[in-house]
Scaffold this motif. Structure first.
Motif, PDB file in Angstrom:
ATOM      1  N   THR A  85      17.529 -12.001   5.642  1.00 46.12           N
ATOM      2  CA  THR A  85      16.774 -13.253   5.686  1.00 46.12           C
ATOM      3  C   THR A  85      15.383 -12.970   5.127  1.00 46.12           C
ATOM      4  O   THR A  85      15.172 -11.993   4.408  1.00 46.12           O
ATOM      5  CB  THR A  85      16.730 -13.847   7.106  1.00 46.12           C
ATOM      6  OG1 THR A  85      16.179 -15.165   7.058  1.00 46.12           O
ATOM      7  CG2 THR A  85      15.918 -12.983   8.056  1.00 46.12           C
ATOM      8  N   ASP A  90      10.908 -13.404   6.019  1.00 46.80           N
ATOM      9  CA  ASP A  90       9.915 -13.682   7.064  1.00 46.80           C
ATOM     10  C   ASP A  90       8.684 -14.404   6.525  1.00 46.80           C
ATOM     11  O   ASP A  90       7.618 -14.362   7.138  1.00 46.80           O
ATOM     12  CB  ASP A  90       9.512 -12.390   7.772  1.00 46.80           C
ATOM     13  CG  ASP A  90       8.745 -11.429   6.856  1.00 46.80           C
ATOM     14  OD1 ASP A  90       8.528 -11.771   5.664  1.00 46.80           O
ATOM     15  OD2 ASP A  90       8.345 -10.348   7.322  1.00 46.80           O
ATOM     16  N   LEU A 122      12.623  -9.980  13.036  1.00 45.87           N
ATOM     17  CA  LEU A 122      12.105 -11.325  12.840  1.00 45.87           C
ATOM     18  C   LEU A 122      10.664 -11.428  13.323  1.00 45.87           C
ATOM     19  O   LEU A 122      10.210 -10.648  14.165  1.00 45.87           O
ATOM     20  CB  LEU A 122      12.967 -12.335  13.600  1.00 45.87           C
ATOM     21  CG  LEU A 122      14.442 -12.413  13.214  1.00 45.87           C
ATOM     22  CD1 LEU A 122      15.181 -13.383  14.128  1.00 45.87           C
ATOM     23  CD2 LEU A 122      14.613 -12.839  11.759  1.00 45.87           C
ATOM     24  N   GLN A 181       9.769 -16.780  14.507  1.00 42.74           N
ATOM     25  CA  GLN A 181      11.204 -16.919  14.278  1.00 42.74           C
ATOM     26  C   GLN A 181      11.985 -16.591  15.543  1.00 42.74           C
ATOM     27  O   GLN A 181      12.981 -17.250  15.857  1.00 42.74           O
ATOM     28  CB  GLN A 181      11.631 -16.018  13.113  1.00 42.74           C
ATOM     29  CG  GLN A 181      11.125 -16.494  11.767  1.00 42.74           C
ATOM     30  CD  GLN A 181      11.418 -15.504  10.647  1.00 42.74           C
ATOM     31  OE1 GLN A 181      11.459 -14.286  10.863  1.00 42.74           O
ATOM     32  NE2 GLN A 181      11.623 -16.021   9.448  1.00 42.74           N
ATOM     33  N   GLN A 193      15.438 -18.732   5.213  1.00 38.67           N
ATOM     34  CA  GLN A 193      14.471 -18.850   6.300  1.00 38.67           C
ATOM     35  C   GLN A 193      14.285 -20.292   6.757  1.00 38.67           C
ATOM     36  O   GLN A 193      14.011 -20.548   7.942  1.00 38.67           O
ATOM     37  CB  GLN A 193      13.115 -18.274   5.869  1.00 38.67           C
ATOM     38  CG  GLN A 193      12.447 -19.007   4.708  1.00 38.67           C
ATOM     39  CD  GLN A 193      10.989 -18.602   4.536  1.00 38.67           C
ATOM     40  OE1 GLN A 193      10.323 -18.247   5.501  1.00 38.67           O
ATOM     41  NE2 GLN A 193      10.508 -18.657   3.314  1.00 38.67           N
ATOM     42  N   ILE A 221      16.416 -21.281   9.867  1.00 32.76           N
ATOM     43  CA  ILE A 221      16.286 -20.586  11.145  1.00 32.76           C
ATOM     44  C   ILE A 221      16.042 -21.542  12.313  1.00 32.76           C
ATOM     45  O   ILE A 221      16.636 -21.367  13.392  1.00 32.76           O
ATOM     46  CB  ILE A 221      15.202 -19.494  11.044  1.00 32.76           C
ATOM     47  CG1 ILE A 221      15.754 -18.320  10.214  1.00 32.76           C
ATOM     48  CG2 ILE A 221      14.748 -19.015  12.415  1.00 32.76           C
ATOM     49  CD1 ILE A 221      14.784 -17.181   9.991  1.00 32.76           C
TER      50      ILE A 221
END
Length: 322
Positions: free
Chosen positions: A116, A118, A130, A134, A240, A243
């Protein structure tokens, strides 16, 4: 720099020009729920020529599961038969990518390459990697919940494929692989663009034996990259921008929603960084979008599918504006 998206050639002199070119291309991507609910891709330019492989995606609304199957196309008749390289089950039925994901052991799931972002760099999709923000978004029972719980790490593991909390903390799934509805399969083999550059020819030669891949978006929150040779997953990517909505996937009162519903595509791009050999500045880039899952796109470096840096942070991340 140049982007060839199979039908449109866009020259770009700087990285900023390339980003703008991607944005222009993606503004034409409109969520269309009237499209067919399965997709087809061929590893050759024509299924009527010498024996080749075909790939078919599917979904089942009863449980919202899906997958990809591989078929052989007969040379003269174009008849479709299961691809034995992907394997058969005990009832002599062809295995799909869902079968292969569902057969993974807990150790395999822990080692699964899921990535993913950040907001500053690509990271593994693991709770400890994370950001605090997140983690907080994933420590909720649903996207609309106003309170947090202590299940954030377990919820991340659920999305990664851990099934140990199904039926207790989280909903029960019929498969680790979610439905594939509007996302089309994209096949990527060895570099084959007809660019008349010696550096590109060296790049193509260097990567001529890389693993041929199938890329497709899923409503389990991920773009998946499967080996076209045997259907094994090589990488997965969680945009992202999705999320905040991932808690819905584990909620016992799950109602279907779209996540990575857009169709990915790849192209070979010369980055012109000035660092290293010119052939290494050519990269195969994948552009994906959320489709009906939301507004956003992401760009991944898939030159060497499944590769990671020494730190374990995937080297096949490039940019994310999802």
């Amino acid at each position: 720099l140049a982007l060839n998206s199979r039908g449109k050639f866009v020259p770009a002199r700087t990285p900023a020009d390339l980003v703008n070119a991607f944005k222009d291309l993606l503004t034409s991507i409109v969520a269309d729920n009237s499209r067919t609910t399965s997709s087809y891709a061929s590893a050759s330019s024509s299924i009527s020529t010498a024996g080749t492989a075909a790939y078919l995606s599917f979904y089942d609304a009863n449980g919202w599961r899906g997958g990809v199957q591989s078929l052989h196309v007969a040379q003269n008749t174009a008849a479709l038969t299961p691809n034995p390289a992907w394997g058969m089950d005990s009832n002599n039925q062809p295995l799909s990518t869902a079968h292969k994901l569902d057969a993974l052991s807990p150790t395999d799931i822990a080692a699964r390459l899921v990535l993913t972002h950040d907001a500053s760099q690509g990271i593994p999709f693991l709770y400890t990697h994370l950001t605090a923000a997140q983690q907080a978004l994933l420590s909720r029972a649903s996207a609309t919940s106003a309170t947090t719980d202590t299940l954030g790490e377990q919820r991340v593991n659920f999305v990664r494929g851990d099934r140990s909390a199904e039926g207790s903390s989280f909903r029960s799934r019929q498969s680790r692989q979610g439905d594939i509805v509007n996302s089309s399969i994209w096949y990527t083999g060895a570099p084959t663009q007809s660019y008349n550059f010696s550096s590109y020819n060296r790049f193509a030669q260097k990567h001529r034996t890389r693993t041929p891949m199938l890329y497709v978006g899923g409503n389990d929150g991920m773009l998946h990259g499967f080996s076209a040779l045997n259907g094994a997953e090589k990488l997965a990517y969680v945009p992202q921008g999705l999320i905040p909505f991932l808690p819905n996937l584990s909620n016992a009162a799950y109602n279907h929603r779209y996540f990575v519903d857009g169709s990915p595509f790849t192209g070979d791009v010369f980055l012109n960084t000035g660092n290293g050999n010119e052939e290494d500045q050519w990269r195969t880039m994948l552009v994906g979008s959320l489709g009906a899952g939301g507004k956003g796109y992401f760009v991944l470096d898939v030159t060497q599918p499944g590769s990671t840096s020494a730190s374990g942070v995937a080297s096949n991340f490039h940019n994310d504006n999802a």
